[in-house]
Design an enzyme around this catalytic site. Structure first.
Site, PDB file in Angstrom:
ATOM      1  CD  GLU A  54      -2.777   1.346   2.390  1.00 34.98           C
ATOM      2  OE1 GLU A  54      -3.726   2.143   2.342  1.00 34.98           O
ATOM      3  OE2 GLU A  54      -2.519   0.658   3.392  1.00 34.98           O
ATOM      4  CG  ASP A  96      -2.402  15.566  -1.873  1.00 31.64           C
ATOM      5  OD1 ASP A  96      -3.273  16.141  -2.547  1.00 31.64           O
ATOM      6  OD2 ASP A  96      -1.667  16.153  -1.062  1.00 31.64           O
ATOM      7  CE  LYS A 144      -3.779  25.969  -6.089  1.00 35.40           C
ATOM      8  NZ  LYS A 144      -2.859  26.988  -5.510  1.00 35.40           N
ATOM      9  CG  ASP A 156     -12.261  11.702  -1.213  1.00 38.35           C
ATOM     10  OD1 ASP A 156     -11.068  11.335  -1.331  1.00 38.35           O
ATOM     11  OD2 ASP A 156     -12.575  12.846  -0.836  1.00 38.35           O
ATOM     12  CB  THR A 188      -8.906   3.722   4.152  1.00 36.82           C
ATOM     13  OG1 THR A 188      -9.755   4.774   3.682  1.00 36.82           O
ATOM     14  CG2 THR A 188      -8.363   2.937   2.970  1.00 36.82           C
ATOM     15  CD  GLU A 189      -7.156   4.571   9.129  1.00 36.62           C
ATOM     16  OE1 GLU A 189      -6.371   4.008   9.892  1.00 36.62           O
ATOM     17  OE2 GLU A 189      -6.946   4.703   7.903  1.00 36.62           O
ATOM     18  CE1 TYR A 190      -8.448  11.624   5.560  1.00 33.88           C
ATOM     19  CE2 TYR A 190      -6.761  10.099   4.814  1.00 33.88           C
ATOM     20  CZ  TYR A 190      -7.122  11.308   5.373  1.00 33.88           C
ATOM     21  OH  TYR A 190      -6.155  12.198   5.742  1.00 33.88           O
ATOM     22  CD  GLU A 191     -13.370   2.527   1.292  1.00 29.85           C
ATOM     23  OE1 GLU A 191     -14.111   1.851   0.552  1.00 29.85           O
ATOM     24  OE2 GLU A 191     -12.174   2.251   1.493  1.00 29.85           O
TER      25      GLU A 191
END
Length: 236
Positions: free
Chosen positions: A44, A127, A131, A163, A201-204
């Site tokens: 990962e 990330d 831009k 996301d 994941t945590e974010y997910e």
């Protein structure tokens, strides 16, 4: 992203030789020796706090997993997560035998892994660098993908989740421009409820709770993996 860690983190990591690898370049081409077996290696890239790699490795003892990040603080947090997930352990088995956490910058991934040493690469919520002038920093930019491909073996795959719709669109185009085969493309992975067959994941988990769509695809790179995919398509 810059992380402020407390003092003594590096010293704390240095004391975790059973789990943390601070100089992963010394194991280039020898990661199976590090693990002491010939099991496939899944990596990962950018593991964050380590929930995904920790749980996935716990569920799949026949696969070796390496979680990678460039920040000491995230390695520390991930090490805590791994140890917590293995606290019950399995009788007579080393609970950390199939996982390692490595500290290095993904940009130099070729210094850490040899050609065809890996079977799968996970890119989770990288990330998005929104831009346009920062496009080359995206981990799905052709410059990065071209570094991953030689490291993947005949069963090689890249699994990508985000996301960010803009990053997903960019990534699909990037993979297509490199003539890579994609499958299982999803524009809302958990539309029917949290997928129990995939480790989040945590974010997910946070994003799903907020009702945000998760984008996902799998990129098939290795010849054997491509043959298996084509066979599956023919058989319906």
């Amino acid at each position: 992203m810059r992380l402020r860690g407390r003092k003594g983190i590096r010293e704390e990591l240095e004391q975790q030789e059973d789990l943390v690898v601070l100089d992963p370049a010394v194991w280039k081409g020898k990661w199976n020796q590090y693990f002491g077996n010939d099991q496939p290696i899944h990596v990962e890239l950018g593991m964050g706090k380590g929930r995904f790699i920790s749980e996935l490795s716990r569920q799949n003892p026949a696969i070796n997993f390496i979680g990678i990040d460039m920040y000491d603080e995230l390695l520390r947090k991930a090490s805590i997560k791994v140890r917590e997930s293995r606290s019950s352990g399995q009788s007579g088995a080393d609970p950390l035998s199939n996982i390692a956490l490595a500290l290095f910058n993904i940009e130099h991934i070729g210094d850490v892994f040899a050609e065809q040493e890996l079977e799968r690469i996970y890119l989770n919520f990288s990330d998005p660098w929104p831009k346009n002038k920062h496009a080359r920093r995206r981990l799905t930019h052709a410059n990065f993908v071209s570094k991953y491909l030689p490291l993947l073996n005949a069963r090689g795959e890249i699994h990508f989740k985000t996301d960010s719709r803009s990053l997903f669109e960019f990534s699909l185009n990037s993979f297509a421009d490199m003539n890579l085969r994609m499958r299982n493309i999803s524009l809302d992975l958990h539309a029917a409820g949290l997928r129990e067959d995939l480790v989040p994941t945590e974010y997910e988990l946070k994003f799903v709770e907020q009702g945000m769509p998760i984008y996902r695809c799998e990129v098939v790179t290795g010849e054997e993996a491509l043959q298996a995919h084509n066979r599956q398509l023919r058989e319906g």
